[in-house]
Design an enzyme around this catalytic site. Structure first.
Site, PDB file in Angstrom:
ATOM      1  N   ASP A  81      -4.724  -8.464  -3.285  1.00  0.00           N
ATOM      2  CA  ASP A  81      -5.026  -8.280  -1.870  1.00  0.00           C
ATOM      3  C   ASP A  81      -6.297  -9.012  -1.425  1.00  0.00           C
ATOM      4  O   ASP A  81      -6.258 -10.205  -1.174  1.00  0.00           O
ATOM      5  CB  ASP A  81      -5.089  -6.763  -1.600  1.00  0.00           C
ATOM      6  CG  ASP A  81      -5.127  -6.414  -0.119  1.00  0.00           C
ATOM      7  OD1 ASP A  81      -5.240  -7.319   0.713  1.00  0.00           O
ATOM      8  OD2 ASP A  81      -5.052  -5.219   0.223  1.00  0.00           O
ATOM      9  N   HIS A 141       0.839  -1.211   0.000  1.00  0.00           N
ATOM     10  CA  HIS A 141       0.000   0.000   0.000  1.00  0.00           C
ATOM     11  C   HIS A 141       0.873   1.259   0.000  1.00  0.00           C
ATOM     12  O   HIS A 141       0.953   1.941  -0.999  1.00  0.00           O
ATOM     13  CB  HIS A 141      -1.030   0.031   1.137  1.00  0.00           C
ATOM     14  CG  HIS A 141      -1.864  -1.216   1.225  1.00  0.00           C
ATOM     15  ND1 HIS A 141      -2.630  -1.656   0.166  1.00  0.00           N
ATOM     16  CD2 HIS A 141      -2.029  -2.138   2.217  1.00  0.00           C
ATOM     17  CE1 HIS A 141      -3.235  -2.775   0.513  1.00  0.00           C
ATOM     18  NE2 HIS A 141      -2.881  -3.094   1.743  1.00  0.00           N
TER      19      HIS A 141
HETATM   20  C1  NGQ Z   1      -5.465  -7.659   6.172  1.00  0.00           C
HETATM   21  N1  NGQ Z   1      -6.095  -5.975   4.633  1.00  0.00           N
HETATM   22  O1  NGQ Z   1      -4.531  -8.035   6.870  1.00  0.00           O
HETATM   23  O2  NGQ Z   1      -6.235  -8.454   5.621  1.00  0.00           O
HETATM   24  C2  NGQ Z   1      -5.638  -6.184   5.956  1.00  0.00           C
HETATM   25  C3  NGQ Z   1      -6.612  -5.588   6.941  1.00  0.00           C
HETATM   26  C4  NGQ Z   1      -5.379  -4.767   8.966  1.00  0.00           C
HETATM   27  C5  NGQ Z   1      -5.732  -4.874   3.970  1.00  0.00           C
HETATM   28  N2  NGQ Z   1      -4.850  -4.137   4.538  1.00  0.00           N
HETATM   29  C6  NGQ Z   1      -6.293  -5.795   8.374  1.00  0.00           C
HETATM   30  N3  NGQ Z   1      -6.225  -4.555   2.813  1.00  0.00           N
HETATM   31  O3  NGQ Z   1      -4.642  -4.092   8.273  1.00  0.00           O
HETATM   32  O4  NGQ Z   1      -5.377  -4.650  10.188  1.00  0.00           O
HETATM   33 ZN    ZN Z   2      -3.116  -7.048   2.776  1.00  0.00          ZN
END
Ligand code: NGQ
Ligand code: ZN
Length: 453
Positions: free
Chosen positions: A319, A268
């Site tokens: 993702d 990101h």
């Molecule tokens: C994840 N997803 O780990 O699946 C993360 C969200 C977080 C994205 N960053 C959870 N798109 O960052 O705490």
């Molecule tokens: Zn992720």
């Protein structure tokens, strides 16, 4: 015979005509010769691209795609989506993880990805206890990779805290809990799976879930040259929490404490100031951009133009898998910039003015670096990973080589991928994955169980 003759192929130096590609039984390209004669009895193709790298995946989230698009009572955000995702992650079994991942990987292959980096954090049983084999769920993802025939970089995740300041994990994060020793143990257990189609790195989940000391210990404990990925600066709230906790912004903080190099991928990295853009670009670390998920979650837009100008490396990832197509990631990457700057043709350099060509090649280079595997280019010594486009489709009828990626990335919604070779095996033929029926059947079963359970 392990060979293909392409009327046009995208080589590292650009499009070339009459290209003969040969590979060996290990799945490595042995010869790529432009301006060659077509040998008798060698299969032919019109347009051939190197297979794309998907540098960021949470495979299990594929089964949640499209089911979080209903407004709740308050304002919906990344954080409310995350609560829904946690709830979904709470019950899923290793068998379901494998079935969902195989479906995802087959879909990715059908759309032109031949490599994928799995940021794998669902590592404990539903009660938060370690499986008898701590690498159980990672091994399931590896098995799915083998069933689908995609190249994998497995990244077992370090996940110890709920937020800055070493906050205790929430109950719903119990399945993710690992410390540095857990992760290095899993990396070690996965070592026997390493080979042409699989590499193993590691990933501190984020600056929220891992401390700088832990990240340093993980970097030191991981064998040299293995990839390291981390989520960073995805949401404004995360930037603010980091400022409150340590007085520095996330990328500034990470770069001040850890010597970043090309083995690192910052996933990101959406919210950067000018100094961070320059520093990140100069480090050789890859920015892991996931445009469809970043749009879906309302993250914001990455400062692509100054990052390219500073010579930064980037790649794309799907993702949360609201899309399984590199075309859609690259299209949204460019369109986000056009909408923001109210201009056209942003992702170019002085040397490469063709947006589609620039994006495909840049995402290949960054993606290959992030994957830590010999992929991303049609040249001898790299993996035999390639995509044959459907030259009979009206969008490609009679187009010149320098028009192919413009048509692919910016025109229409038909999938123009006809055949895909991955690690020397034809895994997609005529638009279908070679094991599609069996993989889909297991996926449907897993989704049914999850919906009924
Ligand atoms: C994840 N997803 O780990 O699946 C993360 C969200 C977080 C994205 N960053 C959870 N798109 O960052 O705490
Ligand atoms: Zn992720």
């Amino acid at each position: 015979m392990n060979a293909l003759f392409a009327r046009y192929a995208l080589l590292p130096e650009g499009w070339r005509r009459e290209v003969l590609l040969e590979w060996d039984i290990h799945g490595d390209l042995t010869r790529v010769a432009a301006g060659a004669q077509a040998p008798l009895k060698v299969a032919r193709a019109d347009y051939v691209l190197p297979g794309m790298v998907n540098l960021h995946s949470h495979a299990f989230q594929r089964a949640l795609g499209g089911l979080t698009e209903r407004a709740g009572d308050g304002p919906d955000s990344f954080w409310t989506w995350r609560d829904l995702m946690y709830r979904f992650a709470a019950r899923i079994t290793p068998g379901q993880i494998e079935a969902i991942a195989a479906q995802l990987f087959a879909e990715c292959l059908r759309h032109g990805y031949t490599s994928l980096c799995e940021f794998h954090y669902l590592q404990r049983d539903v009660d938060g206890r370690s499986y008898a084999r701590p690498a159980e769920t990672a091994e399931r993802v590896a098995a799915a990779g083998q069933a689908a025939g995609i190249g994998l970089t497995l990244l077992p995740v370090l996940y110890s805290h709920a937020g800055f300041g070493q906050q205790a994990l929430k109950p719903e994060q119990g399945r993710f809990r690992t410390n540095v020793d857990d992760v290095l143990g899993i990396v070690d257990a996965l070592g026997t799976l390493r080979g042409g189609q699989l590499e193993v790195g590691a990933a501190p989940h984020s600056l929220r879930a891992a401390t700088i000391d832990q990240i340093r210990a993980l970097q030191d404990g991981l064998p040299q040259e293995r990839p390291l990925h981390i989520h960073i600066a995805e949401q404004q709230a995360e930037v603010q929490q980091c400022l409150d906790a340590v007085g520095r912004r996330p990328v500034e903080y990470l770069m001040g404490e850890i010597a970043l190099d090309p083995r690192w991928c910052l996933v990101h990295a959406t919210h950067l100031n000018d100094g961070e853009v320059t520093a990140l670009a100069g480090s050789g670390a890859v920015a892991g951009l996931c445009p469809t998920t970043e749009a879906n979650l309302g993250d914001g837009l990455f400062p692509l133009e100054p990052f390219i100008a500073a010579g930064g490396a980037f790649g794309i990832g799907s993702d949360s898998h609201v899309s399984q197509s590199p075309v859609e990631e690259l299209r949204w990457l460019e369109y986000g910039q056009r909408l923001q700057h109210q201009r056209r043709n942003v992702a170019v350099t002085r040397e490469q003015r063709n947006v589609g060509d620039y994006l495909w090649q840049a995402a290949l280079q960054g993606g290959a670096r992030a994957a830590g595997r010999r992929v991303g280019a049609l040249e001898a010594g790299k993996r035999a990973d390639l995509v044959v486009l459907d030259g009979t489709h009206p969008n490609l009828d009679g187009v010149r080589d320098d028009e192919v990626l413009g048509r692919l990335v910016f025109c229409g919604n038909d999938n123009l991928v006809r055949d895909v070779l991955c690690g020397g095996h034809w895994v997609v033929q005529g638009g279908r994955h070679v094991a599609q029926d069996a993989i889909e059947q297991r996926y449907r079963q897993a989704v049914r169980e999850l919906r009924e359970g």
